[in-house]
Design a protein around this motif. Structure first.
Motif, PDB file in Angstrom:
ATOM      1  N   SER A  14       0.585  -0.440   8.330  1.00  0.00           N
ATOM      2  CA  SER A  14      -0.059   0.750   8.876  1.00  0.00           C
ATOM      3  C   SER A  14      -0.763   1.547   7.779  1.00  0.00           C
ATOM      4  N   THR A  15      -1.913   2.077   8.108  1.00  0.00           N
ATOM      5  CA  THR A  15      -2.667   2.956   7.207  1.00  0.00           C
ATOM      6  C   THR A  15      -3.259   4.100   8.012  1.00  0.00           C
ATOM      7  N   THR A  16      -3.343   5.277   7.383  1.00  0.00           N
ATOM      8  CA  THR A  16      -3.917   6.454   8.033  1.00  0.00           C
ATOM      9  C   THR A  16      -4.925   7.098   7.089  1.00  0.00           C
TER      10      THR A  16
ATOM     11  N   SER B 274     -10.600   0.008   6.769  1.00  0.00           N
ATOM     12  CA  SER B 274     -10.876  -0.617   5.479  1.00  0.00           C
ATOM     13  C   SER B 274      -9.619  -0.701   4.629  1.00  0.00           C
ATOM     14  N   GLN B 275      -8.866   0.402   4.590  1.00  0.00           N
ATOM     15  CA  GLN B 275      -7.626   0.393   3.815  1.00  0.00           C
ATOM     16  C   GLN B 275      -6.618  -0.592   4.395  1.00  0.00           C
ATOM     17  N   ASN B 276      -6.566  -0.666   5.706  1.00  0.00           N
ATOM     18  CA  ASN B 276      -5.622  -1.583   6.352  1.00  0.00           C
ATOM     19  C   ASN B 276      -5.974  -3.035   6.033  1.00  0.00           C
ATOM     20  N   ASN B 277      -7.267  -3.347   6.042  1.00  0.00           N
ATOM     21  CA  ASN B 277      -7.683  -4.710   5.703  1.00  0.00           C
ATOM     22  C   ASN B 277      -7.220  -5.083   4.300  1.00  0.00           C
ATOM     23  N   THR B 278      -7.302  -4.121   3.383  1.00  0.00           N
ATOM     24  CA  THR B 278      -6.856  -4.374   2.016  1.00  0.00           C
ATOM     25  C   THR B 278      -5.361  -4.667   1.985  1.00  0.00           C
ATOM     26  N   LYS B 279      -4.574  -3.881   2.709  1.00  0.00           N
ATOM     27  CA  LYS B 279      -3.122  -4.070   2.728  1.00  0.00           C
ATOM     28  C   LYS B 279      -2.743  -5.418   3.362  1.00  0.00           C
ATOM     29  N   VAL B 280      -3.444  -5.780   4.432  1.00  0.00           N
ATOM     30  CA  VAL B 280      -3.153  -7.067   5.079  1.00  0.00           C
ATOM     31  C   VAL B 280      -3.482  -8.212   4.133  1.00  0.00           C
ATOM     32  N   SER B 281      -4.581  -8.122   3.421  1.00  0.00           N
ATOM     33  CA  SER B 281      -4.944  -9.168   2.456  1.00  0.00           C
ATOM     34  C   SER B 281      -3.886  -9.293   1.374  1.00  0.00           C
ATOM     35  N   GLU B 282      -3.362  -8.170   0.901  1.00  0.00           N
ATOM     36  CA  GLU B 282      -2.292  -8.198  -0.105  1.00  0.00           C
ATOM     37  C   GLU B 282      -1.031  -8.855   0.454  1.00  0.00           C
TER      38      GLU B 282
ATOM     39  N   ASP C  53      10.504  -9.704   0.130  1.00  0.00           N
ATOM     40  CA  ASP C  53      10.462  -8.760  -0.987  1.00  0.00           C
ATOM     41  C   ASP C  53       9.057  -8.680  -1.591  1.00  0.00           C
ATOM     42  N   ALA C  54       8.419  -9.831  -1.765  1.00  0.00           N
ATOM     43  CA  ALA C  54       7.081  -9.867  -2.371  1.00  0.00           C
ATOM     44  C   ALA C  54       6.072  -9.145  -1.506  1.00  0.00           C
ATOM     45  N   LEU C  55       6.163  -9.318  -0.175  1.00  0.00           N
ATOM     46  CA  LEU C  55       5.208  -8.659   0.712  1.00  0.00           C
ATOM     47  C   LEU C  55       5.375  -7.139   0.670  1.00  0.00           C
ATOM     48  N   VAL C  56       6.624  -6.683   0.738  1.00  0.00           N
ATOM     49  CA  VAL C  56       6.863  -5.238   0.718  1.00  0.00           C
ATOM     50  C   VAL C  56       6.440  -4.638  -0.620  1.00  0.00           C
ATOM     51  N   SER C  57       6.700  -5.351  -1.719  1.00  0.00           N
ATOM     52  CA  SER C  57       6.305  -4.862  -3.042  1.00  0.00           C
ATOM     53  C   SER C  57       4.789  -4.765  -3.167  1.00  0.00           C
ATOM     54  N   ALA C  58       4.081  -5.725  -2.578  1.00  0.00           N
ATOM     55  CA  ALA C  58       2.618  -5.747  -2.702  1.00  0.00           C
ATOM     56  C   ALA C  58       1.944  -4.680  -1.862  1.00  0.00           C
ATOM     57  N   THR C  59       2.535  -4.329  -0.740  1.00  0.00           N
ATOM     58  CA  THR C  59       1.863  -3.405   0.192  1.00  0.00           C
ATOM     59  C   THR C  59       2.455  -1.997   0.191  1.00  0.00           C
ATOM     60  N   GLY C  60       3.583  -1.808  -0.448  1.00  0.00           N
ATOM     61  CA  GLY C  60       4.168  -0.472  -0.571  1.00  0.00           C
ATOM     62  C   GLY C  60       4.543   0.150   0.756  1.00  0.00           C
ATOM     63  N   ASN C  61       4.254   1.438   0.881  1.00  0.00           N
ATOM     64  CA  ASN C  61       4.662   2.179   2.069  1.00  0.00           C
ATOM     65  C   ASN C  61       3.929   1.749   3.336  1.00  0.00           C
TER      66      ASN C  61
ATOM     67  N   PHE D 156      16.343  -9.414  15.421  1.00  0.00           N
ATOM     68  CA  PHE D 156      17.137  -8.237  15.084  1.00  0.00           C
ATOM     69  C   PHE D 156      16.280  -7.323  14.220  1.00  0.00           C
ATOM     70  N   LEU D 157      16.442  -6.026  14.438  1.00  0.00           N
ATOM     71  CA  LEU D 157      15.634  -5.053  13.734  1.00  0.00           C
ATOM     72  C   LEU D 157      16.062  -4.975  12.280  1.00  0.00           C
ATOM     73  N   PHE D 158      15.110  -4.694  11.446  1.00  0.00           N
ATOM     74  CA  PHE D 158      15.350  -4.674  10.009  1.00  0.00           C
ATOM     75  C   PHE D 158      14.921  -3.319   9.466  1.00  0.00           C
ATOM     76  N   GLN D 159      15.822  -2.647   8.791  1.00  0.00           N
ATOM     77  CA  GLN D 159      15.497  -1.368   8.168  1.00  0.00           C
ATOM     78  C   GLN D 159      14.923  -1.617   6.781  1.00  0.00           C
ATOM     79  N   ASN D 160      13.739  -1.092   6.541  1.00  0.00           N
ATOM     80  CA  ASN D 160      13.072  -1.322   5.261  1.00  0.00           C
ATOM     81  C   ASN D 160      13.875  -0.793   4.079  1.00  0.00           C
ATOM     82  N   ALA D 161      13.836  -1.557   2.997  1.00  0.00           N
ATOM     83  CA  ALA D 161      14.348  -1.056   1.731  1.00  0.00           C
ATOM     84  C   ALA D 161      13.316  -0.104   1.161  1.00  0.00           C
ATOM     85  N   PRO D 162      13.670   0.752   0.208  1.00  0.00           N
ATOM     86  CA  PRO D 162      12.685   1.670  -0.373  1.00  0.00           C
ATOM     87  C   PRO D 162      11.504   0.910  -0.940  1.00  0.00           C
ATOM     88  N   ALA D 163      10.309   1.393  -0.697  1.00  0.00           N
ATOM     89  CA  ALA D 163       9.111   0.702  -1.165  1.00  0.00           C
ATOM     90  C   ALA D 163       8.979   0.823  -2.675  1.00  0.00           C
TER      91      ALA D 163
END
Length: 271
Positions: free
Chosen positions: A85-87, A96-104, A163-171, A233-240
């Motif tokens: 998600s991007t706002t 545009s920002q979302n496209n960047t995050k998806v690519s990452e 882990d790699a995906l969350v690290s690359a895309t952050g919040n 099953f739902l997954f609670q995100n670790a801190p970005a």
């Protein structure tokens, strides 16, 4: 010279006696008696009707039974659903920002062995974001959410990929759900289905025997089980990573998963 003892003497009236005075046994009469009995036995058996097997036609009574079977296995694949998600103040900037995050995110998955064919965009939304200054609803920007589903065939490396995906895309990243499954679910389902049929047949034999009936033809065999959809099953995100908090590899344990099948068998029965 005729031997009277061997031939026997004939008395008046046609009775033949041997030299000792005993009546001669007429073998023909005995043969006819035995032959007649054998003939009667053969005729009796020829007229006996063979045992009739109940078929499914007409008004033949029927017996309906159900069988349930299950089989377990260790799931060998994991399906993860990510929402990115991007706002931004404008819709174009948010997209545009979302496209960047998806690519990452896609690059992070590919770097951890997730094939492109196993990654799919499953939803994209663009919606206004609102604020309420002095109680008045006002558009403050636009939010874009892109949902990506990835199937990971090596469960042992799934945690590192997440882990790699969350690290690359952050919040921007949110893990919506994880679900385990089988790359060849038919094998486990087949074992469950066979167990269900065996149980149905065993129960049918026991019920027919208790009722004094005989099972005939199988009139129908129905698989009642709908295709199994792995329950996520739902997954609670670790801190970005952008928060400065350490982010380790996500622990993933597949355990075992059970497939269940139910069948219905209808038999014709007879007395």
């Amino acid at each position: 010279m005729v031997d009277d003892e061997a031939v026997g003497n004939e008395e008046p009236g046609g009775t033949r006696r041997n030299a000792l005075g005993r009546p001669l046994v007429v073998a023909v009469a005995v043969a006819l008696a035995v032959g007649g009995a054998s003939l009667g036995y053969s005729l009796s058996n020829a007229g006996a009707a063979p045992a009739r097997v109940a078929n499914c036609g007409g008004s033949t009574p029927r017996l309906t039974v159900q069988g349930t079977g299950s089989a377990s296995g260790v799931p060998n694949q994991l399906t993860a659903v990510f929402a990115l998600s991007t706002t931004q103040p404008s819709a174009a900037a948010a997209l545009s920002q979302n496209n960047t995050k998806v690519s990452e995110a896609l690059l992070a998955l590919a770097a951890n062995g997730i094939a492109r064919k196993d990654v799919q965009t499953t939803n994209v939304t663009l919606s206004p974001a609102y604020s309420y200054p002095k109680g008045v609803q006002t558009i403050s920007g636009y939010q874009v959410q892109n949902t990506v589903t990835a199937t990971m065939h090596d469960v042992t490396k799934a945690g590192t990929a997440i882990d790699a995906l969350v690290s690359a895309t952050g919040n921007a990243a949110q893990i919506q759900s994880l679900s385990f499954g089988f790359s060849n679910a038919q094998q486990v389902q087949g074992r469950a289905r066979a167990t269900a049929v065996h149980q149905a047949v065993t129960d049918a034999k026991a019920m027919a025997s208790a009722a004094g009936r005989h099972l005939g033809q199988i009139c129908s065999l129905t698989d009642n089980t709908a295709p199994t959809v792995p329950e996520p099953f739902l997954f609670q995100n670790a801190p970005a990573a952008s928060t400065g908090a350490p982010l380790g590899s996500v622990p993933v344990e597949q355990g075992t998963q059970t497939e269940t099948d139910q069948v219905t068998v209808v038999y014709a029965v007879s007395e």
